[in-house]
Design an enzyme around this catalytic site. Structure first.
Site, short mmCIF file in Angstrom:
data_model
loop_
_atom_site.label_atom_id
_atom_site.label_comp_id
_atom_site.label_asym_id
_atom_site.label_seq_id
_atom_site.Cartn_x
_atom_site.Cartn_y
_atom_site.Cartn_z
N PHE A 149 -12.53 -16.30 -23.92
CA PHE A 149 -13.92 -16.79 -23.96
C PHE A 149 -14.29 -17.54 -22.67
CE2 PHE A 149 -17.46 -19.07 -26.29
CZ PHE A 149 -18.11 -17.92 -26.71
N GLU A 193 -25.04 -29.56 -25.76
CA GLU A 193 -24.37 -29.46 -27.06
C GLU A 193 -23.81 -30.78 -27.59
OE1 GLU A 193 -23.29 -24.86 -27.37
OE2 GLU A 193 -21.73 -26.00 -26.40
N GLU A 211 -29.61 -21.07 -21.88
CA GLU A 211 -28.53 -20.09 -21.82
C GLU A 211 -29.01 -18.85 -22.54
OE1 GLU A 211 -24.70 -21.60 -23.21
OE2 GLU A 211 -25.14 -23.55 -22.34
N TYR A 212 -28.76 -17.70 -21.96
CA TYR A 212 -29.04 -16.44 -22.65
C TYR A 212 -28.19 -15.37 -21.98
CZ TYR A 212 -31.85 -14.23 -18.98
OH TYR A 212 -32.25 -13.62 -17.82
N ASP A 229 -17.09 -26.39 -22.47
CA ASP A 229 -16.35 -25.14 -22.62
C ASP A 229 -15.78 -24.76 -21.25
OD1 ASP A 229 -15.52 -22.55 -22.93
OD2 ASP A 229 -17.41 -21.80 -23.74
C1 GAL Z 1 -22.85 -22.28 -25.19
C2 GAL Z 1 -22.32 -23.45 -24.42
C3 GAL Z 1 -21.57 -23.04 -23.19
C4 GAL Z 1 -20.59 -21.95 -23.55
C5 GAL Z 1 -21.32 -20.80 -24.13
C6 GAL Z 1 -20.41 -19.70 -24.59
O1 GAL Z 1 -23.08 -22.61 -26.49
O2 GAL Z 1 -23.34 -24.34 -24.03
O3 GAL Z 1 -20.91 -24.14 -22.68
O4 GAL Z 1 -19.69 -22.46 -24.48
O5 GAL Z 1 -22.00 -21.20 -25.27
O6 GAL Z 1 -19.69 -19.13 -23.59
MG MG Z 2 -19.78 -26.42 -25.88
#
Ligand code: GAL
Ligand code: MG
Length: 980
Positions: A593, A441, A511-512, A186
């Protein structure tokens, strides 16, 4: 090398003819193995201006040469191939391994004068990073191929170039390939050579790799691999080493065992050195103690053929039960996900810029980084070692759009294994790296297991994590993840798992708390749960950067390096803006985003940083009986290198300060002490703050930098409503609207805010629009006068029912009291706010308030904003989130004044601590795509909210919790308006 032959025919080139960009099995050709030997000293830099042309496809014939900067992405230089942003959609439709026919291909060429003194030496070309496929030719000869856009590729040119002669190096970079399908992170898509290019030489007898392992008892073990350019090693070579000047001892037992087992080889030399450092200083993120390691390779006559320098740290990492231990301690991971990013140069970042990234993180209490979603620039790890960060080093594998299809596909096995292996071989000597990650992912399949097998063999000392596997069962011992590392799991789910008795692995969210726009609601609740629940150890906020690219507004082009200086304090200068998805004319894109960081594109901290800083505070302050308790929240050191000062904020008496002495307490320890002030009887509500600063210059902050501001309330407010007085009647117009000399628009009901990204992506904004909350119409029902007072009843119709709003205006000493109530019908569940909004006349430019601040805060993001007397220019109150949205709020405001240069203006006193915002924008003014399109009003738009919805993180992850929602039923609030 493609190009017309003497006869004008087109010469086929083997590197092109093979079409390696559509062959996932081909991860490299002619590339040297990755290793950790440092070759920077004595290398020739090939950075700078190269001949460049952008071909429409890799097999197109040469065209016209222009120039390009190396390192740099061509997408940010003077080409027609501009950046494109997609989250996980591949920007073209082909099925892997196919790539599109229109495939921008950058050809970089330059001459290199190979130093004459390199005669007889082994000569190596180093390309720091190229995306996504690199083809190398020298003097027209094919030399090699490499994939993996975030790791270096090295090629042996000894047989290709001649010392003392000039050589032509041609680097062809193909943008789209089979590799793009596993680099579907992303972020912006770019093309180019994004890290430095070097040429270096070694002796034919050289160190092929050096691996350092440490233990916290002071043991150091260094494994060396030795090779010779001719293949066969000469007799009599040896290695020696020293650590901060103390000689290492050759491990003769290792040599003997190798000999006895017949492992000694004529072409791969192996030797082990070691030492035991007495009283070793341990490395941790809090105590980044490093030792200098030098390893030398000697010829038979003792002369030095090769050497390398490393900085090592003595630390141990271990998963024990459901704890991840660093040096035996269950540390918290206060982490963030970090991309290599710069608003002018894309993925090309300098040492100084990375230092600045880490310094800002350190100042705001972060101690951990996940290198999302690829190995970051190698210098980042040098800096993490030095400044003190725990790093989750992640391999460059994200197959997001085709995750499931590729996870088991044998054609991609080599690529998965290659990327993970090369990361480990590059980075395993860094003490900062505490966990390896197999990527992001990409579902879970045999390719991950294959990569993990190789990884564990290369480095048995660190745990491995992989979210794609962990999500198949947080406690499942059969999946390849030593850590339960979910993303965006609701905190209640994490707590439930920890309490279930089923937990087998540490739970650290990879991630959080998604930081898109005005976000990160409930971060403090999250941490309260983590700190009170064994088994929970922290997480990594998504993410560090808002990836806005500086763009010129007039021609829509990226500003590139020419844009240096065209921004400040998070805002792009006039004529510029921060571009996000779609701004470069892309038709396939994912909009804003990409702007989801805790810092603006120029690294200016967003308000959430202050929230985090307080949550991570090394010093905690609590009431303890009549006194105070100070707790040391560090894991490995006392409260040394910190200074402090007391501040007493009195609602009616200004701010007093006094020097503070931090107690000498061990990690986790606390001390009690008396309240440092005698509270004056008058002065009202009283708050005591311990302002903690750095006591010395740190590598990440000068002496005197604020570290945290923990606070306790010493005395509550005494409620003393003003009695009504006689006077002239309160003036309202025929519509029942208050008439006041300083109000350009009278107070009316507001139920709406300019939707935040969370409001939009979480679906709330659509519901609010469907209810018409963004364009409420007010109908006066009655205006009743009694004495000097007036009661006004109005109704606001919505498809979900009618909202009744009453305002009672009363004359009080020096002004008017406004008592309000709003009845929200049952259908109007979960609105943005309930409160009053009014607009002032021009000329009131300074806000002073007693309440939380100085920075922006919201009901579910207010743990880091201390109560006090604050002052700011109205223009500075608004936070310039990339996509305009609700912004500038201040939580817990008790009273405020708005004044002009002559100190006249208005004063507002609130009945209770309220959410207040004062900006130049009405909520409806913020309907613009970019901040630079906003037109500020000359007056101030003031919101006083009886209730304001929490921010949550619903753009990606959980919404705010129920406690922060605005309820239906009757809301009451009151305030007093006076002239200053
Ligand atoms: C996660 C992903 C990140 C980014 C984030 C949303 O699912 O690992 O790369 O896409 O969400 O900003
Ligand atoms: Mg991704």
């Amino acid at each position: 090398m493609p190009g017309p032959t003497a006869g004008g025919a087109y010469a086929p080139d083997p590197l092109i003819a093979l079409r390696p960009w559509e062959a996932p099995e081909v991860t490299s050709w002619g590339r040297l193995p990755m290793n950790a030997v440092d070759r920077r000293a004595g290398a020739l830099s090939l950075d700078g201006d190269w001949r460049f042309q952008l071909l429409p496809a890799p097999d197109a014939p040469d065209g016209v040469w222009a120039r390009a900067e190396v390192p740099g992405a061509w997408t940010l230089q003077d080409t027609d191939d501009l950046p494109q942003y997609t989250n996980f959609r591949m920007p073209w439709g082909d099925v892997p391994p196919a790539s599109p026919a229109a495939n921008p291909t950058g050809v970089y060429e330059r001459e290199v004068d190979v130093p004459a003194e390199w005669a007889g030496r082994r000569i190596v070309l180093h390309v720091g990073a190229a995306e996504s496929v690199l083809l190398v030719h020298v003097d027209g000869r094919p030399v090699g191929i490499s994939k993996d856009s975030h790791l270096a590729a090295e090629f042996d040119l000894s047989e290709v170039v001649r010392p003392g002669r000039r050589a032509t190096v041609r680097l062809t970079v193909v943008k789209w390939s089979d590799a793009s399908h596993i680099e579907d992170q992303d972020q912006w898509w770019h093309g180019g050579i994004t890290r430095s290019v070097l040429l270096y030489a070694t002796d034919p007898l050289y160190l092929a790799d050096v691996t350092a392992r440490t233990r916290i008892d002071g043991e150091l073990r260094v494994d060396c691999q030795v090779r010779h350019a001719a293949g066969t090693l000469p007799e009599g070579w040896s290695v020696s080493g020293e650590l901060d000047g103390r000689p290492l001892t050759p491990d003769t037992a290792f040599d003997r065992a190798n000999m006895e087992d017949g492992r000694v080889s004529g072409f791969l030399g192996e030797a082990r050195l070691g030492t035991l450092v007495p009283g070793v200083r341990r490395w941790s993120a809090e105590t980044p103690e490093l030792y200098g390691l030098t390893v030398r390779l000697h010829r038979a006559d003792g002369s030095v053929a090769d050497s390398t320098h490393h900085r090592v740290g003595f630390r141990e990492v271990e998963v024990r039960g459901r704890d991840l231990l660093v040096n035996g301690e269950r540390v918290y991971f206060r982490g963030v996900n970090r991309h290599d990013f710069h608003p002018l140069t894309g993925r090309t970042v300098t040492y100084a810029e990375m230092h600045a990234d880490l310094a800002v993180l350190k100042r705001f209490g972060f101690n951990a980084i996940r290198t999302a979603h690829y190995p970051n620039d190698p210098s980042l790890l040098d800096l993490a070692d030095e400044l003190g960060f725990y790093v989750v080093d992640e391999a460059n594998i994200e197959a997001h759009d085709h995750a499931h299809e590729l996870a088991d596909d044998p054609r991609w096995t080599a690529a998965y294994v290659d990327r993970v292996t090369r990361m480990v071989l590059r980075d395993r000597n860094h003490p900062s790296v505490v966990v390896w990650s197999l990527g992001n992912e990409s579902d879970y399949g045999a390719n991950h297991d294959a990569a993990a097998g190789r990884l564990r063999r290369h480095d048995p000392t660190r745990p491995v994590q992989y979210e794609g596997a962990a999500k198949q069962g947080w406690a499942d011992p059969t999946v390849v993840s030593d850590i339960a590392c979910p993303m965006y799991a609701p905190v209640e789910e994490c707590v439930a798992h920890a309490l279930s008795g089923e937990q087998t692995k540490p739970l650290i969210q990879c991630e959080y708390s998604h930081a898109m726009g005005n976000s990160n609601g409930t971060l403090a609740d999250h941490w309260a749960a983590i700190e009170s629940t064994p088994g929970l150890q922290g997480g990594f906020i998504w993410e560090f950067w808002d990836h806005g690219i500086l763009q010129r507004v007039n021609d829509g082009r990226p500003a590139g390096r020419g844009g240096a200086g065209q921004y400040a304090d998070g805002v792009a200068a006039p004529g510029h803006r921060w571009a996000y998805g779609g701004d470069f004319g892309e038709t396939i894109h994912d909009g804003a985003f990409i702007a989801d960081g805790i810092v603006f594109p120029d690294r200016t901290p967003k308000p959430v940083m202050y929230e985090h800083r307080e949550i991570a505070a090394p010093v905690r302050l609590e009431r303890a009986g009549d006194g105070l308790r100070i707790t040391n929240r560090r894991h490995f050191r006392g409260l040394d290198r910190l200074a402090a000062e007391w501040r007493l904020a009195l609602a009616d008496g200004g701010t007093l300060t006094a020097p503070a002495e931090l107690p000498d307490v061990p990690p986790g320890g606390s001390a009690t002490l008396p309240v440092p002030f005698d509270l004056p009887d008058d002065g009202g509500e009283a708050w005591l703050t311990l302002r903690v600063t750095t006591a010395v210059d740190e590598p990440w902050a000068p002496r005197g930098t604020e570290v945290c501001v923990p606070q306790v309330r010493l005395r509550p407010a005494a409620a003393a409503p003003d009695a009504a007085v006689d006077g002239p009647p309160v003036e309202v117009d025929d519509a029942g609207l208050l008439v006041h000399p300083l109000l350009a628009a009278a107070p009316v009901l507001s139920l709406w805010r300019a939707p935040t990204d969370n409001d939009e992506l979480g679906g709330m904004a659509a519901r609010w629009r469907a209810w018409g909350l963004d364009r409420l119409t007010r109908e006066v029902v009655s205006v009743r006068r009694a004495g000097q007072g007036v009661t006004v009843l109005a109704e606001y119709g919505t498809p979900a029912g009618v909202v009744r709003h009453e305002q009672v205006f009363t004359r009080v000493p020096g002004g008017v009291r406004v008592e309000e109530s709003a009845e929200l019908p049952d259908g109007l569940e979960d609105v943005a706010r309930v409160g009053s909004v009014f607009e002032t006349v021009a000329g009131l430019d300074v806000l002073e308030w007693f309440g939380q601040g100085p920075w922006e805060s919201y009901p579910d993001r207010s743990a880091g904003a201390p109560v006090g007397h604050h002052r700011a220019r109205v223009d500075d109150l608004f936070t310039p989130y990339l996509r305009p949205q609700e912004s500038g709020g201040r939580h817990g405001v008790r009273n405020f004044t708005l004044s002009g240069p002559d100190a006249t203006g208005l004063a507002v006193a609130l009945d209770a601590p309220r959410q207040v915002s004062v900006t130049r924008f009405a909520a409806g003014d913020l309907a613009a795509a970019h901040h630079d399109e906003l037109v500020p009003r000359i007056g101030c738009v003031v919101h006083i909210d009886a209730a304001h919805r929490g921010l949550g993180t619903a753009s990606c992850g959980p919404d705010t919790s129920a406690a922060y929602l605005v309820r239906t039923g009757t809301h009451r609030w009151s305030w007093t308006l006076r002239l200053l």
